[in-house]
Structure formats: C-alpha cells, structure tokens
Design an enzyme around this catalytic site. Structure first.
Site, PDB file in Angstrom:
ATOM      1  N   TYR A  93      46.344  36.809  31.314  1.00  0.00           N
ATOM      2  CA  TYR A  93      46.745  36.583  32.711  1.00  0.00           C
ATOM      3  C   TYR A  93      47.821  35.490  32.759  1.00  0.00           C
ATOM      4  CZ  TYR A  93      46.236  33.968  37.122  1.00  0.00           C
ATOM      5  OH  TYR A  93      46.474  33.262  38.279  1.00  0.00           O
ATOM      6  N   LYS A 146      51.746  35.322  33.888  1.00  0.00           N
ATOM      7  CA  LYS A 146      52.211  34.411  34.941  1.00  0.00           C
ATOM      8  C   LYS A 146      53.463  33.666  34.457  1.00  0.00           C
ATOM      9  CE  LYS A 146      50.444  33.613  38.523  1.00  0.00           C
ATOM     10  NZ  LYS A 146      50.644  34.304  39.836  1.00  0.00           N
TER      11      LYS A 146
HETATM   12  N1  NAI Z   1      42.877  30.954  42.882  1.00  0.00           N
HETATM   13  C1  NAI Z   1      43.385  30.015  42.104  1.00  0.00           C
HETATM   14  O1  NAI Z   1      42.720  29.044  41.738  1.00  0.00           O
HETATM   15  C2  NAI Z   1      44.811  30.118  41.663  1.00  0.00           C
HETATM   16  C3  NAI Z   1      45.590  31.195  42.008  1.00  0.00           C
HETATM   17  N2  NAI Z   1      46.911  31.237  41.621  1.00  0.00           N
HETATM   18  C4  NAI Z   1      47.754  32.351  42.034  1.00  0.00           C
HETATM   19  O2  NAI Z   1      47.715  32.455  43.436  1.00  0.00           O
HETATM   20  C5  NAI Z   1      47.902  33.805  43.832  1.00  0.00           C
HETATM   21  C6  NAI Z   1      46.830  34.196  44.830  1.00  0.00           C
HETATM   22  O3  NAI Z   1      45.568  34.081  44.215  1.00  0.00           O
HETATM   23  P1  NAI Z   1      44.212  34.325  45.011  1.00  0.00           P
HETATM   24  O4  NAI Z   1      44.467  34.334  46.453  1.00  0.00           O
HETATM   25  O5  NAI Z   1      43.228  33.392  44.419  1.00  0.00           O
HETATM   26  O6  NAI Z   1      43.862  35.798  44.506  1.00  0.00           O
HETATM   27  P2  NAI Z   1      43.242  37.040  45.299  1.00  0.00           P
HETATM   28  O7  NAI Z   1      42.737  37.969  44.267  1.00  0.00           O
HETATM   29  O8  NAI Z   1      42.303  36.577  46.352  1.00  0.00           O
HETATM   30  O9  NAI Z   1      44.519  37.681  46.009  1.00  0.00           O
HETATM   31  C7  NAI Z   1      45.458  38.479  45.339  1.00  0.00           C
HETATM   32  C8  NAI Z   1      45.845  39.633  46.245  1.00  0.00           C
HETATM   33  O10 NAI Z   1      46.813  40.435  45.561  1.00  0.00           O
HETATM   34  C9  NAI Z   1      46.549  41.782  45.867  1.00  0.00           C
HETATM   35  N3  NAI Z   1      47.124  42.637  44.840  1.00  0.00           N
HETATM   36  C10 NAI Z   1      46.731  42.739  43.543  1.00  0.00           C
HETATM   37  N4  NAI Z   1      47.447  43.668  42.909  1.00  0.00           N
HETATM   38  C11 NAI Z   1      48.334  44.170  43.810  1.00  0.00           C
HETATM   39  C12 NAI Z   1      49.333  45.179  43.762  1.00  0.00           C
HETATM   40  N5  NAI Z   1      49.560  45.874  42.654  1.00  0.00           N
HETATM   41  N6  NAI Z   1      50.048  45.432  44.872  1.00  0.00           N
HETATM   42  C13 NAI Z   1      49.791  44.759  46.019  1.00  0.00           C
HETATM   43  N7  NAI Z   1      48.851  43.807  46.135  1.00  0.00           N
HETATM   44  C14 NAI Z   1      48.125  43.510  45.046  1.00  0.00           C
HETATM   45  C15 NAI Z   1      45.034  41.870  45.909  1.00  0.00           C
HETATM   46  O11 NAI Z   1      44.595  43.026  46.613  1.00  0.00           O
HETATM   47  C16 NAI Z   1      44.675  40.567  46.590  1.00  0.00           C
HETATM   48  O12 NAI Z   1      44.542  40.728  47.980  1.00  0.00           O
HETATM   49  C17 NAI Z   1      47.920  34.636  42.554  1.00  0.00           C
HETATM   50  O13 NAI Z   1      49.253  34.894  42.210  1.00  0.00           O
HETATM   51  C18 NAI Z   1      47.296  33.719  41.527  1.00  0.00           C
HETATM   52  O14 NAI Z   1      47.814  33.983  40.253  1.00  0.00           O
HETATM   53  C19 NAI Z   1      47.472  30.220  40.899  1.00  0.00           C
HETATM   54  C20 NAI Z   1      46.738  29.137  40.533  1.00  0.00           C
HETATM   55  C21 NAI Z   1      45.351  28.997  40.860  1.00  0.00           C
END
Ligand code: NAI
Ligand SMILES: CC(C)=CCC[C@@H](C)[C@H]1CC[C@H]2C3=C(CC[C@]12C)[C@@]1(C)CCC(=O)C[C@@H]1CC3
Length: 345
Positions: free
Chosen positions: A144, A148
């Site tokens: 992952y 990124k």
């Molecule tokens: N949660 C954390 O602690 C951290 C998150 N991040 C980054 O923040 C961002 C958001 O993370 P979260 O909100 O925690 O994750 P999440 O899993 O809650 O949200 C990700 C969203 O992307 C959508 N998604 C996935 N594949 C897709 C596709 N092919 N087409 C359209 N939509 C798609 C999913 O349906 C989901 O709603 C991500 O990029 C993650 O890498 C970065 C650092 C820490």
C-alpha cells in the site's frame, strides 16, 4: 454552439468523498460555501447540495462527468491498507491516479490536492520530527505504502505552471475521529478478543495521531493557498496534530474512555516483531490452503513499537496551518462518537 462554462473557484470534486476523510472534507467544504461533487465507487450517504457520481476512478469517462466545470479536485480515494491486494493497489493508486491527472487536464481543472501519507518515508525504524525532505522509503513497510509513494510522485510531477495545472500533496499521519472505520474499531476488536494486554517495548515511543478535522483543515488551506506564485506548487506537506504522543498512552486513553482496561505488561519489541514475522510467513505459505489474517503483522508491530512523528513547520510557514482541535479534545470527541463500541454495549 455549446459554450464551455468557466470553472468556478468554489466548485470542487472530492474523489473518495464517501470515505472517512472524504466525507468530513465534503461537510467542511459545504460549510465554507463550496459546490461539491463526490466521485466514489460507492455512495455511503446523502447530503443536500452534494452531487454524487458513482464510478471507478480508473474510468476516465465516468470521472469526466464529475469534473465538469470543476476547478479544484481533492483526490482522497484509495483501497484500504488492510485489503492487502497488490493488483488492486497498483490499479487504483498508480494507474488510477494517472487517469485522474489525465481527466483533470481534459476537464480544465486548475488544482489537484492529493491525500498522500507521511508513511511514504517510513521504513519501520524511528523517525523523530521528520521533515518533508526525508527521502522516500527505499523499503516501504507494505505494498500500500509503495503505491502511495508512486502516486505522490505522479501528482507532484504533474504540476505545471505553464499549463495552469497546480498540484500539492498532503501527508497526514494516523487519522482518527468520528466514523473512522479503522483505528478505534481495530483497537476495540483486539481488546474484546483479550489481546490488548501487552505494551510492545518500553512504551515510550512517540507517534502522531491526527484528528480528522485538522487533516481536513490542512487540505482546504492547501487548496486555497495553491497559486502559481506560491511555494506550494508541486510540494508535499505534513499535516499532523503537532502533539506527538506515546503510542501506548493514546491507545490506553481510547480504551479506557470506552470502558476497557489499558495494556499493562511489557514485551520486548524484537521478540514480538520476530513472532509477527513468523506468523506472516506461515500465513503466506498456507495461503493456497487457508486464509489467515494475523492481528500482529510485522507492519503493525513496527507502527506500535517505534517513534514516528513529523514536523509540520512547512505547512505552518507556507499556508498558515495550525491544528484547530487539540489532541485531548479530539480524543474525548472520538470516544463519545462510538457509544456502540463501549464495553458491554
Ligand atoms: N486513515 C488514515 O489514517 C490515513 C489515510 N491516508 C490516506 O487518506 C485517504 C483517505 O483515507 P480514509 O478516508 O481513511 O479511507 P476510506 O477507505 O475511508 O476512504 C477511501 C474511499 O475511496 C473510495 N475508493 C476506493 N477505491 C476507489 C476507486 N477505484 N474509485 C473510486 N473510489 C474509490 C472508497 O470507496 C472509499 O470511500 C487515502 O488516500 C489514504 O491513503 C493517509 C494517511 C493516514
Ligand atoms: C499512527 C498510525 C500510522 C496509525 C494507523 C492506524 C493503525 C495502523 C493502528 C490502529 C490500531 C493499531 C493497533 C495495532 C497496530 C497499529 C494499528 C492497527 C496493534 C495491532 C499493535 C499490536 C497490539 O498489541 C495490538 C494493537 C491494536 C491496535
């Protein structure tokens, strides 16, 4: 003849807007008077004034519909790290991000704000007050994170003042808050299975946990400060709570807030890491026969037993960032938001 409307600077799209961070971002953007299109593979909620476009970000045509007349795009979609699916990470985070950039060009989008991750520089060993100029991890902790890194490079390299397409990457760390499907649920699940008794190492390792509203604030500041003559163009920014905390104190505060006991007994880091490595190896070898998902993966043990906290001095200087919600208040609000995960509930 069809006239192409000029994108309004307050019309934006949130790719991944159904997710944990994405939905908080959408709500705040609405409060600030933005018109918001959400693009996501799933529609998780309805909000008056928000237009939903359901689709896969690898599908350029579907994306183009959501980016029509939009000037700012926030890209915070990603498969969940726990999905552990290499092909999916490659397809969505790398190929899909190329498609996002291409669609932004075609739709005349002016700014792209990527949600990256502070883990792009983390190799499983201590990082104390890390700045953005640390090199990308040569050995990222998992696939992952590897994708990124590639994703962030693609977005930052696409920044072009000549073409009027500006990009910036936000690197949050350990996002938590109401509706997070990861941190608190994993923690409570581990506690309910009686596995939250041990502290890995001496418990003094400091880590950043960042309240979701502060992460959202960083994204909006970045979008509003990203201009052709600003230092933000093509740069990455750490966004944290700016209050590194002992990993085990943070976990204990959440657990005790929800009525569970905090871990008390210490185990040597190298011992737990070794066991986790062994379990992971067994899971890989047995994969053709059975699917095992160990709680203690080497990556999780590294996250729980090392220092990893980052300086957000660059964000303070270039975009006036200051966390809006202090850690103590953020923990209280998070605990209160999970009544269904309280002990005995
Ligand atoms: N949660 C954390 O602690 C951290 C998150 N991040 C980054 O923040 C961002 C958001 O993370 P979260 O909100 O925690 O994750 P999440 O899993 O809650 O949200 C990700 C969203 O992307 C959508 N998604 C996935 N594949 C897709 C596709 N092919 N087409 C359209 N939509 C798609 C999913 O349906 C989901 O709603 C991500 O990029 C993650 O890498 C970065 C650092 C820490
Ligand atoms: C700071 C940061 C990058 C946080 C990301 C969130 C998750 C990686 C953590 C959320 C709950 C954590 C957790 C553990 C590891 C890291 C998390 C999954 C353990 C599995 C570590 C070993 C234990 O003793 C149990 C922990 C449960 C909670």
């Amino acid at each position: 003849m069809a006239t192409r409307l000029r994108p309004s600077s307050k019309r934006c799209a949130v790719i991944g807007g159904s997710g944990f961070l994405g939905r908080h971002l959408v709500e705040r953007l609405m409060d600030r008077g933005y018109t918001v299109n959400v693009f996501d593979i799933r529609q998780a909620y309805e909000l008056p004034g928000v237009t939903f476009h359901q689709g896969d970000l690898c599908d350029r045509q579907a994306l183009l519909l959501a980016l029509k007349e939009v000037s700012v795009v926030f890209h915070c979609a990603s498969p969940a790290p726990a999905s552990d699916d290499r092909a999916l990470f490659q397809r969505v985070n790398i190929d899909g991000t190329r498609t996002v950039i291409q669609a932004c060009h075609e739709a005349g989008v002016q700014k792209l704000i990527l949600t990256s991750s502070a883990s792009v520089v983390f190799e499983g060993t201590d990082i104390k007050n890390g700045r953005e100029d640390l090199p990308y991890a040569k050995k990222p902790i998992d696939y992952y994170t590897e994708t990124k890194i590639q994703q962030e490079k693609l977005v930052l390299e696409a920044c072009s003042k000549d073409q009027g397409f500006l990009t910036v990457a936000i690197r949050p760390h350990g996002i938590f808050g109401p509706r997070d499907p990861q941190l608190v649920p994993i923690l409570v699940d581990t506690a309910r299975r009686g596995k939250m008794k041990f502290i890995i190492g001496d418990g003094s390792n400091l880590v950043d946990f960042t309240f979701v509203e502060n992460v959202v604030h960083g994204h909006i500041l970045a979008a509003e400060h990203l201009k052709a003559d600003s230092p933000l163009c093509g740069q990455a920014y750490h966004i944290t709570n700016d209050e590194p905390v002992r990993f085990w104190d943070f976990m204990s505060q959440i657990l005790e807030g929800l009525g569970y006991s905090a871990p008390r007994y210490h185990l040597p880091y190298t011992l737990v890491y070794g066991i986790a490595l062994l379990l992971w190896l067994m899971a890989v070898l047995l994969r053709p026969l059975i699917q095992i998902k160990p709680t203690f993966t080497p990556m999780r043990v590294a996250l729980a037993g090392t220092h990893h906290y980052y300086s957000c001095a660059r964000a303070k200087k270039d975009m006036g960032y200051q966390p809006l919600v202090p850690l103590r208040e953020a923990i209280v609000r998070t605990v209160e938001s999970y009544p269904h995960l309280r002990k005995g509930a």
